[in-house]
Motif scaffolding. Structure first.
Motif, PDB file in Angstrom:
ATOM      1  N   PHE A  14       0.828  -1.200   0.000  1.00 19.35           N
ATOM      2  CA  PHE A  14       0.000   0.000   0.000  1.00 19.35           C
ATOM      3  C   PHE A  14       0.863   1.252   0.000  1.00 19.35           C
ATOM      4  CE2 PHE A  14      -2.519   3.230   2.261  1.00 19.35           C
ATOM      5  CZ  PHE A  14      -3.544   3.348   1.342  1.00 19.35           C
ATOM      6  N   ILE A  17       2.315   1.901  -3.373  1.00 18.05           N
ATOM      7  CA  ILE A  17       1.389   2.572  -4.301  1.00 18.05           C
ATOM      8  C   ILE A  17       1.368   4.064  -4.010  1.00 18.05           C
ATOM      9  CG2 ILE A  17      -0.998   2.735  -5.080  1.00 18.05           C
ATOM     10  CD1 ILE A  17      -1.391  -0.108  -4.267  1.00 18.05           C
ATOM     11  N   LEU A  18       1.422   4.364  -2.706  1.00 16.72           N
ATOM     12  CA  LEU A  18       1.273   5.751  -2.285  1.00 16.72           C
ATOM     13  C   LEU A  18       2.524   6.574  -2.590  1.00 16.72           C
ATOM     14  CD1 LEU A  18      -1.097   6.982  -0.909  1.00 16.72           C
ATOM     15  CD2 LEU A  18       0.018   6.656   1.283  1.00 16.72           C
ATOM     16  N   LYS A  20       5.645   5.623  -4.293  1.00 15.49           N
ATOM     17  CA  LYS A  20       6.491   5.510  -5.488  1.00 15.49           C
ATOM     18  C   LYS A  20       6.015   6.475  -6.557  1.00 15.49           C
ATOM     19  CE  LYS A  20       9.598   2.460  -4.560  1.00 15.49           C
ATOM     20  NZ  LYS A  20      11.002   2.836  -4.604  1.00 15.49           N
ATOM     21  N   GLU A  21       6.973   7.092  -7.244  1.00 20.29           N
ATOM     22  CA  GLU A  21       6.621   8.080  -8.256  1.00 20.29           C
ATOM     23  C   GLU A  21       6.297   7.419  -9.585  1.00 20.29           C
ATOM     24  OE1 GLU A  21       6.953  11.919  -9.018  1.00 20.29           O
ATOM     25  OE2 GLU A  21       5.627  11.318  -7.412  1.00 20.29           O
ATOM     26  N   LEU A  23       5.097   4.940 -12.466  1.00 19.52           N
ATOM     27  CA  LEU A  23       3.858   4.161 -12.627  1.00 19.52           C
ATOM     28  C   LEU A  23       4.107   2.653 -12.585  1.00 19.52           C
ATOM     29  CD1 LEU A  23       1.534   5.788 -15.273  1.00 19.52           C
ATOM     30  CD2 LEU A  23       0.964   5.024 -12.992  1.00 19.52           C
ATOM     31  N   LYS A  26       4.483   1.609  -9.163  1.00 13.86           N
ATOM     32  CA  LYS A  26       3.173   1.599  -8.487  1.00 13.86           C
ATOM     33  C   LYS A  26       2.455   0.288  -8.776  1.00 13.86           C
ATOM     34  CE  LYS A  26       1.915   6.492  -8.243  1.00 13.86           C
ATOM     35  NZ  LYS A  26       1.875   6.788  -6.828  1.00 13.86           N
ATOM     36  N   ILE A  27       2.527  -0.158 -10.034  1.00 15.04           N
ATOM     37  CA  ILE A  27       1.832  -1.395 -10.390  1.00 15.04           C
ATOM     38  C   ILE A  27       2.462  -2.581  -9.674  1.00 15.04           C
ATOM     39  CG2 ILE A  27       1.320  -2.949 -12.300  1.00 15.04           C
ATOM     40  CD1 ILE A  27       0.992  -0.532 -14.054  1.00 15.04           C
ATOM     41  N   MET A  30       1.305  -2.617  -6.246  1.00 11.03           N
ATOM     42  CA  MET A  30      -0.051  -3.162  -6.132  1.00 11.03           C
ATOM     43  C   MET A  30      -0.025  -4.679  -6.182  1.00 11.03           C
ATOM     44  SD  MET A  30      -3.315  -1.893  -8.215  1.00 11.03           S
ATOM     45  CE  MET A  30      -3.263  -3.267  -9.298  1.00 11.03           C
ATOM     46  N   MET A  33       0.852  -5.867  -2.831  1.00 12.35           N
ATOM     47  CA  MET A  33      -0.302  -5.779  -1.934  1.00 12.35           C
ATOM     48  C   MET A  33      -1.259  -6.947  -2.187  1.00 12.35           C
ATOM     49  SD  MET A  33      -2.776  -2.549  -1.441  1.00 12.35           S
ATOM     50  CE  MET A  33      -4.219  -2.628  -0.408  1.00 12.35           C
ATOM     51  N   SER A  34      -1.500  -7.260  -3.463  1.00 11.79           N
ATOM     52  CA  SER A  34      -2.459  -8.337  -3.725  1.00 11.79           C
ATOM     53  C   SER A  34      -1.861  -9.680  -3.336  1.00 11.79           C
ATOM     54  CB  SER A  34      -2.922  -8.314  -5.177  1.00 11.79           C
ATOM     55  OG  SER A  34      -1.907  -8.715  -6.027  1.00 11.79           O
ATOM     56  N   MET A  86      -3.309  -2.997 -17.061  1.00 12.78           N
ATOM     57  CA  MET A  86      -2.615  -1.785 -16.638  1.00 12.78           C
ATOM     58  C   MET A  86      -1.272  -1.669 -17.331  1.00 12.78           C
ATOM     59  SD  MET A  86      -3.120  -1.527 -12.650  1.00 12.78           S
ATOM     60  CE  MET A  86      -4.524  -0.733 -11.955  1.00 12.78           C
ATOM     61  N   VAL A  90       0.158   1.310 -19.560  1.00 10.54           N
ATOM     62  CA  VAL A  90       1.409   2.004 -19.232  1.00 10.54           C
ATOM     63  C   VAL A  90       2.367   1.968 -20.422  1.00 10.54           C
ATOM     64  CG1 VAL A  90       3.482   1.826 -17.833  1.00 10.54           C
ATOM     65  CG2 VAL A  90       1.264   1.765 -16.761  1.00 10.54           C
ATOM     66  N   THR A 102       4.240   9.905 -12.263  1.00 13.26           N
ATOM     67  CA  THR A 102       2.817  10.172 -12.104  1.00 13.26           C
ATOM     68  C   THR A 102       2.509  11.651 -12.100  1.00 13.26           C
ATOM     69  OG1 THR A 102       3.008   8.393 -10.554  1.00 13.26           O
ATOM     70  CG2 THR A 102       0.839   9.352 -10.820  1.00 13.26           C
TER      71      THR A 102
END
Lengths: 111, 477
Positions: A14, A17-18, A20-21, A23, A26-27, A30, A33-34, A86, A90, A102
């Protein structure tokens, strides 16, 4: 202990995602996280026992709960397909925004 | 009825994929699916008792269909049909209709779910379908808008999934009813997911950009039905579990005021409509018992408004003031605006009266304020200049679509004709008059630029953790 590790994974994902700059990062965050959420389901399933829940003759062992495992299989497939989508998006964005920052992208496509 | 329900749920997906084989019949096939949904909703209204199914055994899928679902399904059918009609001559490829109809099917599925996992699957498919529809133009901008949407929605759904795991751990069941008696963190996690997905309160601030930057028909579809997939789950939970009801109502009032405040000062037509969607979802949640009717009304009106806004010469209210609108378009705009402000003879009136009747005492002031805000924001549309100075070409599919939606509004009006008493009629009229007065005297001259900081991507994600804490606090209190 295991629960703590699982929650730590989810939380790290989480924050990734918040914070990291990039993209792509970020993926990946995620995905982390999953993975954590999937591990949580596996852990919940293993509460009653860890034996694979396949019926093969009468053996009196503690089976794992098959329901959460079956459910998370669906979620894994969905998560995988969303990630694929995604990444395609990207890839397309990367042609015009090679840095994939981002903040820069957000600035550019503001109404 | 079981067989019919299963066939109806499967039909959109079956047709969606068969359209690949029959690309010539794409529009007709898609339209037929929406007609089937409409028929199914009508049959559902006629059922005396709620229908529920337990497929396979205890751990199977649980479904439930009652008149609440029927309202939502009818909304879905009408709005999708209107969008297909709108696109009829627009030369959209087969792919567009396939995605539309698959989205229609998954939203339908979300409306009859009664367990957490089927809902999860339905909502994720809704997310993917929406993503593909937003990216249809293939421009970089649409890609970014869609990516942002999918990111927010998927993160929210991961929280939801965690909550589902905890519910199962506590009660060995994924059914909605099992949420009762599960730990509070499970409850908070599930709620964060649903609130974000349903565009409620500050976790719904991803919605304005997504809904306003998409193409016209996609905006109409999203604001009309897609957003209701998340809201429906909240309404269902509020009705099933008593302790959840007050929390849903609080969020309803909160989001109604928040959306209204943004909508009032917005200077862009589509963004105003999008913020207004946030506010109207609050009305649906504020009185869960009658949320279905409100959702139907809102879906029809908002789809009509988005389609009409797409036919206007400009998106900025300022430019529209100097540029007369073609009178027939203006009339469509005014009918829709009147309905949403709660003017009698249109179903928005019945829906508003019904909602106001079912409020708890502490909600009354907030919801009346929100209704006033609605009247103020829609005065912006009503007081636009009109004339036939210059013929403005509309898309060929525009009129059939808008006529379907507006006719739906008039017909739905009969659903609650008890509303027509003198006191009931006087109140909305007074609200509208007051709203117009405030608009003409104050708002029209005011230039307020509300900050868009909260709509930034990082903040959208960050807000989820804040909401999580807030929900914890609310449950503990």
């Amino acid at each position: 202990m295991l629960y703590a590790c699982v929650y730590a994974t989810i939380l790290l994902g989480f924050f990734g995602i918040l914070l990291k700059e990039n993209l792509v990062m970020k993926i990946i965050a995620m995905d982390v996280m999953s993975t954590g959420v999937i591990a949580l389901f596996v852990l919940v399933a293993a509460r009653g026992g860890t034996y694979t829940p396949i019926l093969n003759g009468a053996s009196d062992v503690a089976y794992a709960d098959p329901v959460p495992q079956a459910v998370i299989l669906t979620a894994i497939v969905i998560g995988f397909s969303i990630q694929a989508l995604m990444l395609v998006a990207v890839m397309k964005l990367a042609r015009d925004n090679p840095t994939l920052e981002t903040r820069a992208i957000e600035e550019e496509y503001r109404p | 009825m079981t067989l019919w329900t299963m066939l109806w749920v499967a039909l959109p997906f079956f047709v969606g994929f068969s359209i690949y084989l029959l690309p010539q019949g794409d529009r007709i096939l898609a339209l037929i699916v929406t007609l089937v949904s409409m028929a199914y909703a009508m049959v559902l209204f006629g059922q005396p008792a709620p229908l529920s199914w337990h497929l396979l055994d205890n751990f199977g899928v649980t479904l439930m269909a009652d008149s609440l679902s029927a309202f939502f399904i009818l909304t879905n059918a009408l709005v999708t049909a209107a969008v297909i009609l709108y696109c009829w001559y627009s030369g959209k490829t087969t792919y567009f209709y396939i995605q539309t109809i698959i989205l229609h099917g998954s939203v339908n599925a979300a409306f009859i779910c009664a367990d957490l996992i089927s809902l999860y699957v339905a909502l994720e498919v809704v997310g993917i379908g929406t993503f593909l529809l937003i990216t249809y133009p293939r421009s970089d901008r649409s890609l970014w808008v869609a990516l942002r949407y999918l990111f927010v929605s998927n993160t929210a759904m991961l929280f939801y999934l965690m909550g589902a795991a905890l519910v199962y751990q506590a009660n060995q069941s994924f059914a909605f009813a099992a949420i009762e008696g599960s730990p509070i963190e499970a409850f908070a996690l599930i709620f964060v997911g649903l609130l974000t997905k349903g565009g409620i309160f500050i976790s719904g601030l991803w919605l304005p950009l997504t809904h306003s930057e998409s193409e016209t028909p996609v905006s109409a579809l999203m604001s009309g039905v897609v957003i209701k997939a998340g809201v429906f789950a909240l309404v269902r939970l509020a009705l099933m579990l008593e302790e959840i009801d007050p929390i849903v109502r609080i969020f309803g009032a909160g989001t109604a005021l928040l959306g209204m405040a943004y909508a009032m000062f917005e200077k862009d037509t589509k963004r105003m409509l999008a913020f207004h969607t946030v506010s109207q979802m609050g009305f649906v949640l504020a009185a869960p018992e009658v949320g279905g009717f409100y959702a139907l009304t809102h879906g029809l009106v908002k789809a009509a408004l988005f389609l009409t806004a797409g036919a206007l010469p400009s998106r900025s209210f300022k430019e529209l003031h100097n540029q007369p609108i073609h009178t027939p378009i203006w009339i469509a705009l005014v009918i829709a605006s009147f309905s949403i402000s709660g003017f009698p003879l249109l179903s928005g009136f019945g829906a508003k009266v019904l909602t106001m009747k079912n409020l708890l005492p502490w909600q009354v002031i907030a919801m009346n304020l929100a209704a006033l805000g609605t009247a103020i924001s829609f005065a912006k549309f009503i007081f636009l200049p009109h004339g036939h100075a210059k013929e403005q070409a509309v898309k060929r599919g525009f009129w059939p679509a808008v006529v379907v939606l507006l006719a739906g509004l008039v017909v739905a009006n009969v659903a609650y004709y008890d509303a027509y008493s003198l006191a009931n009629i006087a109140k909305p009229l007074a609200t509208i008059a007051l709203g117009w007065l405030v608009y003409l005297l104050v708002i029209q001259r005011l230039v307020v630029k509300l900050p868009r900081v909260l709509e930034k991507f990082e903040h959208l994600i960050g807000v989820m953790s804040v909401m999580l804490l807030v929900l914890f606090g609310m449950v503990l209190a």
